[in-house]
Scaffold this active site. Structure first.
Site, mmCIF file in Angstrom:
data_model
loop_
_atom_site.group_PDB
_atom_site.id
_atom_site.type_symbol
_atom_site.label_atom_id
_atom_site.label_comp_id
_atom_site.label_asym_id
_atom_site.label_seq_id
_atom_site.Cartn_x
_atom_site.Cartn_y
_atom_site.Cartn_z
ATOM 1 N N ASP A 1 55.508 23.329 40.703
ATOM 2 C CA ASP A 1 55.310 23.866 39.357
ATOM 3 C C ASP A 1 56.176 25.096 39.136
ATOM 4 O OD1 ASP A 1 53.763 24.571 36.767
ATOM 5 O OD2 ASP A 1 52.761 22.769 37.486
ATOM 6 N N HIS B 1 51.679 28.430 34.419
ATOM 7 C CA HIS B 1 51.385 27.009 34.278
ATOM 8 C C HIS B 1 50.828 26.416 35.565
ATOM 9 C CE1 HIS B 1 52.504 22.665 33.887
ATOM 10 N NE2 HIS B 1 52.123 22.862 32.646
ATOM 11 N N SER C 1 50.344 17.424 31.912
ATOM 12 C CA SER C 1 50.363 18.353 33.042
ATOM 13 C C SER C 1 49.001 18.462 33.704
ATOM 14 C CB SER C 1 50.758 19.758 32.572
ATOM 15 O OG SER C 1 52.114 19.840 32.263
#
Length: 563
Positions: free
Chosen positions: A191, A231, A410
């Site tokens: 990520d 994220h 995601s």
């Protein structure tokens, strides 16, 4: 773009440098330097040998191959360190990473230096990887959790908090009740950053229980990962968070490797190369599962490298080839399908088009496809995505510690990855490709897969029963069972004891013990035990072990340490 330290020194250096690790050589002309992928002609004269894998693969990586009957090939061998040394000696070369699977290295240099590199006798080809940099926005969205949503979730299963609905949708709650929470399964997360993971309470069990096995930042070439974009923190929370009463992920007892491969400040093929290098690293340290909430289609910072739909054939893009090569060595790869379903480009991205992985689409709380979820087919006509999970208004934890609702494939990807870890834990004798096939067979659209949600939403219980028709699990979770416990723990004695809850007493009970590589090291059947059962530990070497106890469809798991 994103869907928008603790490893031995030898393996780390082999994974990221091919020889002795060193920082980048300062380039001679920084303003004009660009990154390039330099392919070598061969691996001739390399000191690495297939019959000596300890030099480049951990014991756990070798065990993963052995369980799946996967033989080593020349592709597994590191690049020739002599070639690396000669290339690094060229003035103006800044050396980044090698790739044993591609037999290549990533460097940065200016055009004049590149010409010297291409003239080296062992260099086959050079490909550009980047140009300028511009800021890239995130494409996932978040919203505060409304009071109505909190009321609708709270109280149904207090341990999970707001993550309950997305766990139960996949059968992960039943999976946890059956004793599978990801123990001794290793998951690599690719990520853009993991700020707050080292500080937030839901992640503290990772540190307290030594389940954060390694970290590496492939963008900045350093171990630090609790920085950059948040994220990855949200992605990780859907699996690894473990704070009963607040938030519990789908694999709260798995072991994790955190890898930063995404640079949110640019969009170039360098990020696909980072993905490749991270995958090789994950292979070398013995990872079982890669979950990647990343995808690549257009490169505004390097338009000439933008992917066309025709390239989504499962064989062309760097990231796609990397994902398939990871699958070849027995890693189970999951990748988000993408968030372009409502746009002009509706299709999945790279590496979701790979043919041996699970591309994950997004659904809402009632199983309806989220409109943003990217679709198939691939350019060569294969169904994509493969499976689906909650990605519409999924509960995630932000670096601030707040729980919010996020939209994006995601989140569907790691939520499913956590369930996949528990399912593979329950069926450890299966290969990665067999696990994928069983999950597809358990999907809500298994009878009629399409290019919107693939085989649909998988379910742990359905998949488990397909894999174990002789000993199926019940369809209802079992509550308040008591606990199975090994004591003394830790222990140096040759004998230890196993406590059994009332429902397992006076019944034939199978006890299996696995080491940290997932190998069965002991198996014993207890008959009619009415109290603590005595087991032998004389044959166990020092280390951590998992103990799986079952009687018919009732199953438990616990861990202990032998000193």
């Amino acid at each position: 773009m994103y869907m928008k330290h603790l490893v031995s020194g030898l393996l780390l250096s082999l994974a990221i440098s091919g020889a002795a690790w060193a920082g980048p050589t300062p380039p001679a002309r920084r303003a004009a330097t660009q990154k390039h992928l330099i392919y070598f002609k061969d691996k001739a004269g390399s000191p690495f040998q297939l019959d000596q894998p300890d030099a480049f693969l951990s014991a756990r990586a070798q065990a993963r191959r052995q369980r799946q009957n996967i033989a080593l090939t020349a592709q597994d061998l590191p690049v020739n360190p002599s070639y690396v040394a000669q290339l690094k000696a060229v003035p103006g070369v800044s050396y980044w990473y090698p790739s044993r699977w591609f037999n290549a290295v990533m460097i940065s240099c200016d055009d004049a230096t590149l010409a010297q590199v291409q003239a080296l006798p062992f260099v086959r080809q050079a490909s550009p990887l980047n140009r300028k940099k511009t800021a890239a926005p995130a494409s996932d969205t978040y919203a505060p959790v409304s009071a109505a949503t909190q009321r609708s979730v709270a109280g149904r299963r207090s341990d999970y908090g707001k993550a309950y609905a997305q766990a139960v949708q996949l059968g992960a709650v039943a999976m946890h009740d059956a004793g599978y929470r990801g123990e001794d399964m290793h998951i690599a997360v690719f990520d853009a950053g993991f700020p707050g993971v080292d500080k937030l309470t839901p992640f503290q069990p990772l540190f307290a229980e030594n389940r954060l096995a390694s970290t590496y930042n492939f963008v900045d070439k350093q171990p630090a990962v609790f920085l950059r974009d948040g994220h990855g923190t949200s992605v990780l929370s859907t699996m690894a968070a473990s704070q009963p009463g607040f938030f519990t992920g789908t694999a709260p007892k798995a072991t994790y490797h955190l890898c930063i491969t995404e640079d949110v400040a640019s969009e170039t093929p360098v990020e696909e190369m980072n993905w490749l290098i991270a995958a090789e690293y994950a292979d070398s340290v013995g990872v079982d599962i890669i979950t990647s909430s990343l995808g690549y289609t257009t490169f505004p910072d390097f338009p000439a490298a933008t992917h066309t739909y025709a390239e989504l054939d499962g064989n062309t893009a760097i990231g796609t080839r990397a994902a398939d090569l990871a699958a070849r060595v027995g890693i189970l790869v999951l990748n988000s399908a993408g968030n372009d379903g409502n746009g002009a480009w509706r299709y999945i991205g790279v590496p979701a088009d790979a043919d041996s992985i699970i591309a994950v689409g997004a659904v809402d709380s009632v199983g309806i496809r989220s409109g943003f979820s990217s679709v198939g087919p691939t350019a060569d006509g294969r169904i994509k995505p493969d499976l689906a999970a909650r990605g519409g208004q999924a509960a995630v934890i932000r670096p601030s510690g707040a729980v919010v609702l996020g939209n994006g494939t995601s989140y569907a990807c790691p939520i499913l990855a956590g369930m996949t870890a528990g399912f593979w834990q329950a069926n450890r004798n299966r290969t990665a490709q067999e696990i994928i096939a069983l999950l597809k067979q358990s999907g809500t659209q298994a009878a009629a897969p399409d290019n919107l949600l693939g085989y649909g939403i998988p379910d742990f219980v359905r998949a488990y029963n397909l894999a174990n028709p002789g000993t199926p699990l019940g369809t209802r979770p079992v509550h308040n069972r008591g606990e199975v416990r090994v004591y003394p723990n830790p222990s140096e004695a040759d004998q230890f004891f196993l406590t059994l809850p009332a429902e397992l007493q006076r019944r034939p009970v199978q006890v299996r013990i696995f080491d940290t590589l997932g190998r069965l090291v002991s198996e014993q059947t207890l008959v009619g035990a009415a109290g603590p059962a005595q087991l032998s530990a004389a044959h166990l070497i020092a280390g951590t072990y998992s103990c799986l106890v079952n009687a018919g469809t009732v199953q438990y798991a616990t861990r202990f340490v032998r000193r």
